[in-house]
Design an enzyme around this catalytic site. Structure first.
Site, PDB file in Angstrom:
ATOM      1  N   TYR A 193     -20.540  39.236 -55.668  1.00 40.41           N
ATOM      2  CA  TYR A 193     -19.172  39.359 -55.146  1.00 40.41           C
ATOM      3  C   TYR A 193     -18.628  40.762 -55.436  1.00 40.41           C
ATOM      4  O   TYR A 193     -18.121  41.451 -54.545  1.00 40.41           O
ATOM      5  CB  TYR A 193     -18.269  38.292 -55.785  1.00 40.41           C
ATOM      6  CG  TYR A 193     -16.891  38.242 -55.179  1.00 40.41           C
ATOM      7  CD1 TYR A 193     -16.576  37.306 -54.203  1.00 40.41           C
ATOM      8  CD2 TYR A 193     -15.902  39.150 -55.563  1.00 40.41           C
ATOM      9  CE1 TYR A 193     -15.317  37.273 -53.633  1.00 40.41           C
ATOM     10  CE2 TYR A 193     -14.647  39.126 -54.996  1.00 40.41           C
ATOM     11  CZ  TYR A 193     -14.355  38.179 -54.036  1.00 40.41           C
ATOM     12  OH  TYR A 193     -13.106  38.158 -53.464  1.00 40.41           O
ATOM     13  N   SER A 250     -10.825  19.607 -72.082  1.00 39.69           N
ATOM     14  CA  SER A 250     -10.927  19.232 -70.679  1.00 39.69           C
ATOM     15  C   SER A 250     -11.733  17.958 -70.574  1.00 39.69           C
ATOM     16  O   SER A 250     -12.675  17.752 -71.360  1.00 39.69           O
ATOM     17  CB  SER A 250     -11.622  20.360 -69.911  1.00 39.69           C
ATOM     18  OG  SER A 250     -12.104  19.874 -68.679  1.00 39.69           O
ATOM     19  N   GLY A 263     -16.765  26.539 -54.121  1.00 42.33           N
ATOM     20  CA  GLY A 263     -16.006  27.304 -53.129  1.00 42.33           C
ATOM     21  C   GLY A 263     -14.683  26.660 -52.781  1.00 42.33           C
ATOM     22  O   GLY A 263     -14.078  26.995 -51.763  1.00 42.33           O
ATOM     23  N   LEU A 264     -14.210  25.727 -53.617  1.00 45.08           N
ATOM     24  CA  LEU A 264     -12.914  25.089 -53.357  1.00 45.08           C
ATOM     25  C   LEU A 264     -11.877  25.520 -54.395  1.00 45.08           C
ATOM     26  O   LEU A 264     -10.864  24.868 -54.589  1.00 45.08           O
ATOM     27  CB  LEU A 264     -13.065  23.557 -53.351  1.00 45.08           C
ATOM     28  CG  LEU A 264     -14.039  23.000 -52.300  1.00 45.08           C
ATOM     29  CD1 LEU A 264     -14.099  21.480 -52.388  1.00 45.08           C
ATOM     30  CD2 LEU A 264     -13.621  23.416 -50.886  1.00 45.08           C
ATOM     31  N   SER A 265     -12.172  26.613 -55.083  1.00 48.61           N
ATOM     32  CA  SER A 265     -11.203  27.252 -55.986  1.00 48.61           C
ATOM     33  C   SER A 265     -10.816  26.435 -57.199  1.00 48.61           C
ATOM     34  O   SER A 265      -9.640  26.358 -57.557  1.00 48.61           O
ATOM     35  CB  SER A 265      -9.928  27.626 -55.225  1.00 48.61           C
ATOM     36  OG  SER A 265     -10.142  28.767 -54.504  1.00 48.61           O
ATOM     37  N   SER A 266     -11.802  25.846 -57.846  1.00 55.17           N
ATOM     38  CA  SER A 266     -11.466  25.139 -59.083  1.00 55.17           C
ATOM     39  C   SER A 266     -10.919  26.129 -60.113  1.00 55.17           C
ATOM     40  O   SER A 266     -10.019  25.789 -60.882  1.00 55.17           O
ATOM     41  CB  SER A 266     -12.675  24.393 -59.637  1.00 55.17           C
ATOM     42  OG  SER A 266     -13.775  25.262 -59.757  1.00 55.17           O
ATOM     43  N   GLU A 296      -7.875  36.949 -63.547  1.00 55.63           N
ATOM     44  CA  GLU A 296      -9.264  36.813 -63.075  1.00 55.63           C
ATOM     45  C   GLU A 296      -9.927  38.190 -62.937  1.00 55.63           C
ATOM     46  O   GLU A 296     -11.072  38.386 -63.320  1.00 55.63           O
ATOM     47  CB  GLU A 296      -9.285  36.044 -61.752  1.00 55.63           C
ATOM     48  CG  GLU A 296     -10.680  35.872 -61.225  1.00 55.63           C
ATOM     49  CD  GLU A 296     -11.039  34.456 -60.832  1.00 55.63           C
ATOM     50  OE1 GLU A 296     -10.193  33.549 -60.926  1.00 55.63           O
ATOM     51  OE2 GLU A 296     -12.197  34.262 -60.427  1.00 55.63           O
ATOM     52  N   ASP A 303      -7.024  32.804 -53.159  1.00 58.46           N
ATOM     53  CA  ASP A 303      -7.160  31.498 -53.811  1.00 58.46           C
ATOM     54  C   ASP A 303      -5.901  31.152 -54.606  1.00 58.46           C
ATOM     55  O   ASP A 303      -5.362  30.051 -54.494  1.00 58.46           O
ATOM     56  CB  ASP A 303      -8.368  31.485 -54.745  1.00 58.46           C
ATOM     57  CG  ASP A 303      -9.668  31.770 -54.006  1.00 58.46           C
ATOM     58  OD1 ASP A 303      -9.651  31.754 -52.767  1.00 58.46           O
ATOM     59  OD2 ASP A 303     -10.676  32.022 -54.681  1.00 58.46           O
ATOM     60  N   GLY A 323     -17.452  25.276 -58.881  1.00 61.51           N
ATOM     61  CA  GLY A 323     -18.349  26.264 -58.289  1.00 61.51           C
ATOM     62  C   GLY A 323     -18.745  25.931 -56.866  1.00 61.51           C
ATOM     63  O   GLY A 323     -19.813  26.325 -56.409  1.00 61.51           O
TER      64      GLY A 323
HETATM   65  C1  GLA Z   1     -13.603  33.842 -53.494  1.00 62.53           C
HETATM   66  C2  GLA Z   1     -12.531  34.790 -53.976  1.00 62.53           C
HETATM   67  C3  GLA Z   1     -11.450  34.996 -52.917  1.00 62.53           C
HETATM   68  C4  GLA Z   1     -12.063  35.361 -51.557  1.00 62.53           C
HETATM   69  C5  GLA Z   1     -13.205  34.413 -51.201  1.00 62.53           C
HETATM   70  C6  GLA Z   1     -13.962  34.856 -49.969  1.00 62.53           C
HETATM   71  O1  GLA Z   1     -13.063  32.563 -53.312  1.00 62.53           O
HETATM   72  O2  GLA Z   1     -11.928  34.295 -55.157  1.00 62.53           O
HETATM   73  O3  GLA Z   1     -10.543  35.978 -53.353  1.00 62.53           O
HETATM   74  O4  GLA Z   1     -12.477  36.692 -51.536  1.00 62.53           O
HETATM   75  O5  GLA Z   1     -14.150  34.299 -52.261  1.00 62.53           O
HETATM   76  O6  GLA Z   1     -13.137  34.830 -48.854  1.00 62.53           O
END
Ligand code: GLA
Length: 409
Positions: A229, A75, A131-134, A167, A179, A129
Site C-alpha cells: 500500500y 477485546s 477490506g471492510l475497515s475493521s 493510522e 475509511d 483484514g
Molecule cells: C484502504 C485505505 C483507504 C483507501 C483504500 C483503497 O482501505 O485505508 O484509505 O486507500 O484502501 O481505496
C-alpha cells in the site's frame, strides 16, 4: 446476521464489569460501523473521489475513565489484553490490534488533551483484514468515546482527521481519509460521494429496487499489504511530481483522462508511475459517471463501471490477487449480475457485487462451490444494508446493536 455474531450490549456490559470490576463510574457504550466502498478505489490519498457506504456490522466499545490512571484494553475478538501505565502508551506493540486505540490516545495527547486512563472492552463483528475497515472502525469508535469521556470537544470531522493521523503516523499505514470518514459520517440507506481533496460530501440514497449489494470474502490471508500500500502511495507521488512539470495540478486527483492522454509521455521513463496515474484519472472519471447513473436508476451502467474499476485495479494499479479475480469472474458469470469488483485495499479481502436480490441464494451456492473448486478456499457472503455512522448507544442495557435503529448519534 447469525446469532453468535450479535453484539449484545447487556452481555458485553456484564463482561466489562467481570473483567474490570465495578467503580462508581458507569461504563458507556459506543458503536462504529465498518464500510464498503462501492467505487473509487485508491483515489482517496490522491485527493480524488470515492463512493463508500457504512455497513450493518461494526465495533462496539464499552468504556469508562479508569480510577487509577491506567489504560486497560481488551477485546472479545483477539487474545491480547493490555494494562498499561501512562508512560507506556506512546509506542506500538508489534502489529497488535491495540496499536489502533493507542494511536488515537497518542493523537489526543499530542493535541493537548490530558488523558488519565481508560478501561475499554471492544467487540466487533466485521471480518478482520477483509477490506471492510475493521481498523478504521476501531479508531473512530475510540476517538468518539475519548472525545465524550474526556470532554475534548472535537467535531466529528476533527475526530476523522485525528484517526487518520493515528493510522498514518502511529501505525505507519499511509492511508487516505476514506475509511475513517465513511465510518464516522455514514447514513443509513445511503452511500456518500466524498471528494477527498475538499472533503465535500453528499449523501446519495442507495435506491437499488430489487437489486442488492453482496460482499464476498475471499478469506485469502493478506500479506505484505501495508508495505505494498505504502509503495502505491510513493508511486503516485512520483507520478504527480512528473506531471506537475506539465500541468497546473496540485493533486493526482485533479488529473483527467484527457490530461493523461495528452501528457503520458511525461511518464515514459517510469511506466509503473504511468500505470498508477492512469488508474487514478480513469477511476475518478468512473465515480463521476457512476453516481448520476445510480441516481437516475441506471444500475446496469453503475455495474459496468464497477467492472471497469476492477480491471483497472488488476492491470494498472496491480492490487488484485488470484482469489479476488476468481471471485469477480465467477460473480459475473451468474445470471443477472450487473457488476463485481474488489473493494478496499485488495491483495485479498472482499469483492462487492451488484445483483438481483432474488438471485442471492443461488449465487452463493454456485459461486461458493466453484470458488472452492478453483482455489481450495471457502468464501463468506454478506448482504449489506447500509448502516449509520459512529454514535453512542442509548442507556437501555439490553439493546442489540445489530439493529441500527438502536443507536443515537
Ligand atoms: C484502504 C485505505 C483507504 C483507501 C483504500 C483503497 O482501505 O485505508 O484509505 O486507500 O484502501 O481505496
Amino acid at each position: 446476521m447469525r446469532n453468535e455474531e450479535r453484539l449484545d450490549v447487556a452481555r458485553l456490559r456484564e463482561r466489562f464489569l467481570e473483567r474490570f470490576g465495578r467503580t462508581d463510574v458507569e461504563p458507556e457504550v459506543f458503536f462504529a460501523p465498518g464500510r464498503v466502498n462501492l467505487i473509487g478505489e485508491y483515489t482517496d490519498f490522491t485527493g480524488g473521489l470515492v463512493f463508500p457506504c457504512g455497513v450493518d456490522r461494526g465495533t462496539m466499545l464499552i468504556a469508562r475513565r479508569s480510577h487509577d490512571s491506567r489504560y486497560r484494553l481488551t477485546s472479545t475478538n483477539f487474545d491480547l489484553t493490555a494494562e498499561l501505565a501512562q508512560d507506556e502508551i506512546d509506542r506500538t506493540y508489534g502489529d497488535n490490534w491495540i496499536n489502533y486505540p493507542l494511536g488515537v490516545f497518542d493523537r489526543f495527547r499530542r493535541g493537548g488533551v490530558e488523558l488519565d486512563g481508560v478501561d475499554c472492552l471492544f467487540a466487533g463483528n466485521i471480518p478482520n483484514g477483509a477490506g471492510l475497515s475493521s481498523s478504521a472502525s476501531i479508531e473512530i469508535v475510540t476517538a468518539f468515546a475519548v472525545n465524550e469521556l474526556f470532554g475534548a470537544g472535537r467535531s466529528l470531522l476533527e475526530l476523522v482527521q485525528l484517526a487518520q493521523a493515528a493510522e498514518n503516523e502511529f501505525v505507519g499505514m499511509q492511508c487516505g481519509i476514506m475509511d475513517q470518514f465513511a465510518v464516522a459520517f455514514a447514513r443509513e440507506d445511503h452511500a456518500m460521494q466524498l471528494d477527498c481533496g475538499s472533503l465535500e460530501h453528499r449523501q446519495v440514497p442507495l435506491a437499488l429496487g430489487d437489486h442488492a449489494i453482496l460482499v464476498s470474502n475471499t478469506n485469502q490471508r493478506r500479506e505484505l499489504n501495508e508495505s505494498a500500500y505504502n509503495d502505491r502511495v510513493a508511486e503516485c507521488a512520483r507520478a504527480l511530481a512528473a506531471l506537475r512539470e506539465r500541468l497546473p495540478i496540485s493533486t493526482l486527483g485533479q488529473l483527467t483522462p484527457e490530461h493523461f492522454a495528452d501528457h503520458a509521455d511525461a511518464l515514459e521513463d517510469d511506466p509503473v508511475a504511468a500505470r498508477r496515474a492512469r488508474h487514478i484519472a480513469d477511476e475518478n472519471a468512473r465515480v463521476r459517471a457512476a453516481v448520476p447513473a445510480l441516481e437516475s436508476g441506471d444500475l446496469a451502467a453503475f455495474g459496468q463501471l464497477m467492472n471497469a474499476s476492477h480491471e483497472s485495479l488488476r492491470e494498472l494499479f496491480e492490487v488484485s490477487s488470484d482469489p479476488l479475480d476468481h471471485l469477480v469472474r465467477l460473480a459475473r458469470e451468474q445470471p443477472g449480475v450487473l457488476g463485481s469488483r474488489l473493494t478496499g485495499a485488495g491483495f485479498g479481502g472482499c469483492t462487492v457485487t451488484l445483483l438481483p436480490s432474488a438471485g442471492i441464494p443461488a449465487f452463493e451456492r454456485a459461486v461458493g462451490k466453484a470458488y472452492r473448486d478453483a482455489t481450495g478456499l471457502t468464501a463468506d457472503f454478506y448482504v449489506i444494508s447500509p448502516g449509520s455512522g459512529v454514535g453512542r448507544i442509548g442507556a437501555a442495557p439490553s439493546r442489540n446493536a445489530d439493529s441500527n435503529g438502536a443507536r443515537s448519534s
